[in-house]
Design a protein around this motif. Structure first.
Motif, mmCIF file in Angstrom:
data_model
loop_
_atom_site.group_PDB
_atom_site.id
_atom_site.type_symbol
_atom_site.label_atom_id
_atom_site.label_comp_id
_atom_site.label_asym_id
_atom_site.label_seq_id
_atom_site.Cartn_x
_atom_site.Cartn_y
_atom_site.Cartn_z
ATOM 1 N N ARG A 62 0.639 -1.237 0.085
ATOM 2 C CA ARG A 62 -0.008 0.058 -0.262
ATOM 3 C C ARG A 62 0.824 1.234 -0.003
ATOM 4 O O ARG A 62 0.512 2.107 -0.857
ATOM 5 C CB ARG A 62 -0.949 0.148 1.234
ATOM 6 N N GLU A 63 1.878 1.221 0.843
ATOM 7 C CA GLU A 63 2.991 2.326 0.727
ATOM 8 C C GLU A 63 3.602 2.574 -0.467
ATOM 9 O O GLU A 63 3.644 3.849 -1.024
ATOM 10 C CB GLU A 63 4.010 2.069 1.873
ATOM 11 N N GLN A 64 3.979 1.706 -1.229
ATOM 12 C CA GLN A 64 4.520 1.625 -2.539
ATOM 13 C C GLN A 64 3.557 2.282 -3.534
ATOM 14 O O GLN A 64 4.054 3.152 -4.106
ATOM 15 C CB GLN A 64 5.079 0.393 -2.986
ATOM 16 N N LEU A 65 2.367 1.764 -3.483
ATOM 17 C CA LEU A 65 1.334 2.430 -4.362
ATOM 18 C C LEU A 65 1.010 3.757 -3.995
ATOM 19 O O LEU A 65 0.845 4.484 -4.912
ATOM 20 C CB LEU A 65 -0.031 1.507 -3.945
ATOM 21 N N ALA A 66 0.989 4.180 -2.748
ATOM 22 C CA ALA A 66 0.896 5.634 -2.286
ATOM 23 C C ALA A 66 1.854 6.553 -2.964
ATOM 24 O O ALA A 66 1.671 7.402 -3.673
ATOM 25 C CB ALA A 66 0.654 5.660 -0.905
ATOM 26 N N ASP A 67 3.125 6.022 -2.629
ATOM 27 C CA ASP A 67 4.149 6.764 -3.404
ATOM 28 C C ASP A 67 4.152 6.950 -4.612
ATOM 29 O O ASP A 67 4.426 8.052 -5.375
ATOM 30 C CB ASP A 67 5.659 6.000 -2.909
ATOM 31 N N GLU A 68 4.173 5.927 -5.721
ATOM 32 C CA GLU A 68 3.852 6.016 -6.807
ATOM 33 C C GLU A 68 2.513 6.889 -7.573
ATOM 34 O O GLU A 68 2.644 7.401 -8.309
ATOM 35 C CB GLU A 68 3.862 4.587 -7.651
ATOM 36 N N SER A 69 1.499 6.687 -6.733
ATOM 37 C CA SER A 69 0.504 7.425 -7.092
ATOM 38 C C SER A 69 0.735 8.942 -6.905
ATOM 39 O O SER A 69 0.088 9.827 -7.805
ATOM 40 C CB SER A 69 -0.899 7.016 -6.266
ATOM 41 N N ALA A 70 1.328 9.247 -5.824
ATOM 42 C CA ALA A 70 1.770 10.631 -5.638
ATOM 43 C C ALA A 70 2.742 11.027 -6.826
ATOM 44 O O ALA A 70 2.313 12.225 -7.461
ATOM 45 C CB ALA A 70 2.518 10.849 -4.236
ATOM 46 N N ASP A 71 3.644 10.318 -7.449
ATOM 47 C CA ASP A 71 4.560 10.759 -8.363
ATOM 48 C C ASP A 71 3.589 10.760 -9.602
ATOM 49 O O ASP A 71 3.824 11.883 -10.264
ATOM 50 C CB ASP A 71 5.596 9.704 -8.719
ATOM 51 N N LEU A 72 2.753 10.127 -9.674
ATOM 52 C CA LEU A 72 1.802 10.118 -11.038
ATOM 53 C C LEU A 72 1.196 11.238 -11.026
ATOM 54 O O LEU A 72 0.986 11.991 -11.917
ATOM 55 C CB LEU A 72 0.851 8.918 -11.023
ATOM 56 N N LEU A 73 0.383 11.607 -9.846
ATOM 57 C CA LEU A 73 -0.388 12.868 -9.895
ATOM 58 C C LEU A 73 0.568 14.039 -10.101
ATOM 59 O O LEU A 73 -0.013 14.937 -10.806
ATOM 60 C CB LEU A 73 -1.213 12.987 -8.574
ATOM 61 N N TYR A 74 1.504 14.117 -9.445
ATOM 62 C CA TYR A 74 2.596 15.363 -9.820
ATOM 63 C C TYR A 74 2.857 15.429 -11.406
ATOM 64 O O TYR A 74 2.681 16.618 -11.983
ATOM 65 C CB TYR A 74 3.850 14.932 -9.006
ATOM 66 N N HIS A 75 3.258 14.380 -11.721
ATOM 67 C CA HIS A 75 3.634 14.651 -13.352
ATOM 68 C C HIS A 75 2.340 14.855 -14.153
ATOM 69 O O HIS A 75 2.450 15.474 -15.344
ATOM 70 C CB HIS A 75 4.204 13.334 -13.841
ATOM 71 N N LEU A 76 1.297 14.154 -13.934
ATOM 72 C CA LEU A 76 0.011 14.674 -14.434
ATOM 73 C C LEU A 76 -0.449 16.183 -14.475
ATOM 74 O O LEU A 76 -0.756 16.747 -15.456
ATOM 75 C CB LEU A 76 -1.081 13.859 -13.771
ATOM 76 N N LEU A 77 -0.273 16.781 -13.193
ATOM 77 C CA LEU A 77 -0.347 18.280 -12.766
ATOM 78 C C LEU A 77 0.672 18.664 -13.855
ATOM 79 O O LEU A 77 0.099 19.946 -14.400
ATOM 80 C CB LEU A 77 -0.219 18.449 -11.593
ATOM 81 N N VAL A 78 1.858 18.608 -13.880
ATOM 82 C CA VAL A 78 2.765 19.176 -14.879
ATOM 83 C C VAL A 78 2.353 19.000 -16.297
ATOM 84 O O VAL A 78 2.573 20.192 -16.848
ATOM 85 C CB VAL A 78 4.432 18.610 -14.475
ATOM 86 N N LEU A 79 1.869 17.901 -16.753
ATOM 87 C CA LEU A 79 1.509 17.703 -18.087
ATOM 88 C C LEU A 79 0.214 18.875 -18.151
ATOM 89 O O LEU A 79 0.075 19.369 -19.445
ATOM 90 C CB LEU A 79 0.963 16.399 -18.321
ATOM 91 N N TRP A 80 -0.978 18.908 -17.250
ATOM 92 C CA TRP A 80 -1.996 19.581 -17.523
ATOM 93 C C TRP A 80 -1.371 21.080 -17.621
ATOM 94 O O TRP A 80 -1.767 21.956 -18.566
ATOM 95 C CB TRP A 80 -2.702 19.772 -16.236
ATOM 96 N N ALA A 81 -0.318 21.431 -16.783
ATOM 97 C CA ALA A 81 -0.048 22.827 -16.977
ATOM 98 C C ALA A 81 0.526 23.231 -18.019
ATOM 99 O O ALA A 81 0.513 24.244 -18.733
ATOM 100 C CB ALA A 81 1.063 23.193 -15.537
ATOM 101 N N SER A 82 1.543 21.980 -18.427
ATOM 102 C CA SER A 82 2.262 22.461 -20.131
ATOM 103 C C SER A 82 1.227 22.492 -21.119
ATOM 104 O O SER A 82 1.616 23.153 -22.026
ATOM 105 C CB SER A 82 3.157 21.056 -20.201
#
Length: 115
Positions: A62-82
């Motif tokens: 669960r912890e690894q999934l949470a870590d990777e999910s946070a990374d995914l959301l961050y990069h998705l937000l960068v994509l939206w902004a771009s």
């Protein structure tokens, strides 16, 4: 921070931070470095993080999934902004889908349903 303070607003705040770092020095800001490399590199990072999230969702903790999910959301937000999108653009899309089944919503957009 308490659980009451942790909600979806954290994404709005993260987006503000991402936007504020757009023109920072790419040598000192990972966010600025992503913007500097362009939308193709940002999209590639979203894909990589999505794959890692799926892997952790199937075989990780669960912890690894949470870590990777946070990374995914961050990069998705960068994509939206771009691409000139804001979280509010996405929230509006989600709000417009309230009360509509996923099957009906996809049919209305002409999206083929998978088995």
């Amino acid at each position: 921070m308490t659980d009451l303070e942790l909600d979806g607003r954290v994404l709005d705040h993260l987006f503000e931070v991402i936007e504020s770092r757009r023109d920072d020095d790419p040598e000192t800001s990972h966010t600025a470095k992503l913007f500097n490399k362009g939308v193709l590199k940002i999209a590639q990072k979203v894909g990589e993080e999505a794959t890692e999230t799926v892997i952790e969702g199937v075989a990780g903790s669960r912890e690894q999934l949470a870590d990777e999910s946070a990374d995914l959301l961050y990069h998705l937000l960068v994509l939206w902004a771009s691409r000139g999108l804001t979280p509010n653009d996405i929230w509006r899309q989600l709000e417009g889908r309230k009360g509509i089944s996923g099957i009906a919503e996809k049919a209305a957009r002409g999206v083929a349903l998978e088995g």
